[in-house]
Motif scaffolding. Structure first.
Motif, short mmCIF file in Angstrom:
data_model
loop_
_atom_site.label_atom_id
_atom_site.label_comp_id
_atom_site.label_asym_id
_atom_site.label_seq_id
_atom_site.Cartn_x
_atom_site.Cartn_y
_atom_site.Cartn_z
N TYR B 39 -51.29 15.01 -39.08
CA TYR B 39 -51.98 16.02 -38.28
C TYR B 39 -52.89 16.90 -39.14
CZ TYR B 39 -47.83 18.71 -39.82
OH TYR B 39 -46.82 19.29 -40.56
N GLY B 40 -53.71 17.65 -38.40
CA GLY B 40 -54.60 18.62 -39.03
C GLY B 40 -54.46 19.97 -38.34
N TRP B 41 -55.26 20.91 -38.78
CA TRP B 41 -55.13 22.31 -38.36
C TRP B 41 -56.45 22.76 -37.74
CZ3 TRP B 41 -50.29 24.43 -39.74
CH2 TRP B 41 -49.53 23.61 -40.59
N ARG B 42 -56.41 23.14 -36.48
CA ARG B 42 -57.62 23.62 -35.81
C ARG B 42 -57.25 24.84 -35.00
NH1 ARG B 42 -60.76 19.00 -33.12
NH2 ARG B 42 -61.65 18.81 -35.21
N VAL B 80 -49.93 28.21 -48.31
CA VAL B 80 -50.91 27.12 -48.36
C VAL B 80 -52.06 27.44 -47.42
CG1 VAL B 80 -51.27 24.64 -47.99
CG2 VAL B 80 -49.03 25.46 -48.71
N PHE B 81 -53.29 27.19 -47.89
CA PHE B 81 -54.45 27.27 -47.01
C PHE B 81 -54.74 25.86 -46.51
CE2 PHE B 81 -59.20 26.90 -46.72
CZ PHE B 81 -59.31 27.56 -45.49
N HIS B 82 -54.71 25.69 -45.18
CA HIS B 82 -54.95 24.38 -44.57
C HIS B 82 -56.36 24.38 -43.96
CE1 HIS B 82 -50.58 23.48 -44.76
NE2 HIS B 82 -50.42 24.72 -44.39
N ASP B 83 -57.29 23.78 -44.68
CA ASP B 83 -58.68 23.74 -44.21
C ASP B 83 -58.80 22.69 -43.10
OD1 ASP B 83 -61.39 23.86 -43.92
OD2 ASP B 83 -61.85 23.00 -45.89
N GLU B 84 -59.43 23.10 -42.00
CA GLU B 84 -59.57 22.19 -40.85
C GLU B 84 -60.16 20.84 -41.24
OE1 GLU B 84 -61.45 24.06 -37.49
OE2 GLU B 84 -62.14 22.16 -36.68
N THR B 89 -52.17 16.40 -43.16
CA THR B 89 -50.80 16.87 -43.29
C THR B 89 -49.86 15.85 -42.67
OG1 THR B 89 -51.73 19.07 -42.96
CG2 THR B 89 -49.34 18.92 -42.97
N TYR B 90 -48.66 15.75 -43.21
CA TYR B 90 -47.67 14.83 -42.66
C TYR B 90 -46.36 15.57 -42.43
CZ TYR B 90 -45.05 14.93 -46.97
OH TYR B 90 -44.28 15.37 -48.02
N SER B 91 -45.55 15.05 -41.53
CA SER B 91 -44.15 15.48 -41.41
C SER B 91 -43.28 14.23 -41.30
CB SER B 91 -43.92 16.33 -40.16
OG SER B 91 -44.65 17.53 -40.21
N VAL B 92 -42.13 14.29 -41.94
CA VAL B 92 -41.10 13.26 -41.79
C VAL B 92 -39.85 13.96 -41.27
CG1 VAL B 92 -39.62 11.60 -42.98
CG2 VAL B 92 -42.02 11.87 -43.69
N ILE B 93 -39.38 13.52 -40.11
CA ILE B 93 -38.24 14.17 -39.47
C ILE B 93 -37.24 13.08 -39.12
CG2 ILE B 93 -37.48 15.60 -37.53
CD1 ILE B 93 -40.55 16.50 -37.41
N THR B 94 -36.02 13.21 -39.64
CA THR B 94 -35.06 12.13 -39.52
C THR B 94 -33.64 12.68 -39.60
OG1 THR B 94 -34.34 10.07 -40.57
CG2 THR B 94 -35.20 11.73 -42.03
#
Lengths: 95, 248
Positions: B39-42, B80-84, B89-94
């Motif tokens: 994902y990204g940040w907007r 963290v600065f997340h530039d659009e 970005t990733y997430s791992v959920i388990t």
């Protein structure tokens, strides 16, 4: 209420701030912030409470080991910050 | 167990955190599969670690002025600065039992996927404990993990491009953070794929997907109605709230 903040870089390279709020020489609150990791996150409140206990005990040898054992006993894991980092900062921040 | 991979999508900061938590709850309840999402940040956003003080780490008025979201994560680590336009970005959920109990080892495994993706792209990347990936000695990826209710969550970023001017307008860098560092200018400690001539978002995303999903039984999926409803609730009630974001 007087406060004293100690800002340090831990031996593992993480930054933390330890703030002691006191009144009449008595410690009212200890607050720890920074970019370390604690699992589970509720462990931070427990860690702050144990550091209050240490503040009451006063400076003594073996404080780092006592703190380490206290959070290990509750299944709290800390990454990026050692008990010695915390104890050193606490002694500096105490009134 | 079959994994779900959710392809890249943009969300606000509060929704990104709400989605991670909603999936974590659903994985805990065994109503959702282990999930990898990109994902990204907007709009662009600043996230702070769970244990950080927002006022110490972030120039909040400047973020408001620039239209940059600010949110506190459930994970530790730094601001963290997340530039659009500047990162994936990733997430791992388990379920927790699918990951090593050793936190350092879990970082090594998941950051290893980033290292593999970067090697596919022709870069000599390496894992740098606790939670970073370096190229040419500079940080190009950072990650953070937590474990709650029997669920493991790790999320992290890979920098495509840098806007150091904006980054250091909105992030405060303390003297303690820089003490003992070999670079006096914090902008010199980080790098991005663009610095190595890699500018294609789709190419980088494909490399990441391949690396993260290799060896897993997986299928591409989306969000259930329940997950999305819960994510929106968490985004509004927790991650947009002043009580949460300014709690330290």
């Amino acid at each position: 209420m007087p406060s004293h903040t100690v800002e340090r870089r831990s031996s593992a390279g993480k930054t933390f701030r330890l703030t002691v709020l006191s009144h009449g020489g008595k410690v009212d609150k200890i607050s720890l912030t920074g970019d370390f990791f604690i699992v589970p996150e509720e462990g931070l409140g427990i860690l702050e409470a144990r550091m209050m206990d240490l503040a009451v005990q006063g400076r003594h040898d073996g404080a780092g080991g006592w703190l380490q054992a206290a959070f290990a006993a509750q299944g709290i894991r800390i990454l990026g910050l050692s008990s010695e980092d915390l104890v050193d900062a606490l002694w500096e921040a105490l009134p | 167990m079959k994994w779900r991979m959710v392809d890249f999508e943009y969300w606000s900061a509060a929704m990104n955190m709400g989605i991670d938590e909603a999936i974590s709850e659903a994985v805990a309840a065994e109503t959702s599969s282990p999930t990898v999402r990109f994902y990204g940040w907007r709009p662009s956003a600043v996230t702070i670690g769970c244990f950080q003080s927002l006022k110490d780490e972030v120039d909040y008025p400047e973020c408001v002025r620039l239209g940059i979201d600010v949110v506190r994560r459930r994970t530790g680590g730094g601001a963290v600065f997340h530039d659009e336009d500047g990162e994936i970005t990733y997430s791992v959920i388990t379920p927790e039992e699918m990951m090593p109990d050793d936190i350092n080892m879990a970082y090594r495994i998941i950051c290893g996927h980033i290292v593999s993706a970067l090697k596919t792209l022709g870069l000599d990347a390496s894992f740098s404990p606790i939670n970073d990936v370096l190229v040419a000695g500079k940080k190009i990826s950072g990650s953070a993990q937590t474990r709650r209710g029997g669920v493991f969550l790790q999320h992290g970023t890979l920098l495509l491009d840098l806007r150091p001017d904006t980054m250091f307008k909105v992030l405060k860098v303390s003297k303690a953070k820089m003490s003992g560092r070999s670079y006096s200018d914090p902008a010199n400690r980080v790098t991005s794929l663009r610095n190595f001539g890699i500018a294609s978002h789709s190419k980088v995303l494909a490399a990441l997907k391949d690396a993260f999903m290799e060896g897993k039984d997986w299928e591409e999926g989306g969000w259930s109605d329940e997950e999305m409803k819960r994510a929106r609730h968490l985004a509004e009630k927790r991650y947009s709230s002043r009580d949460w974001n300014f709690s330290r």
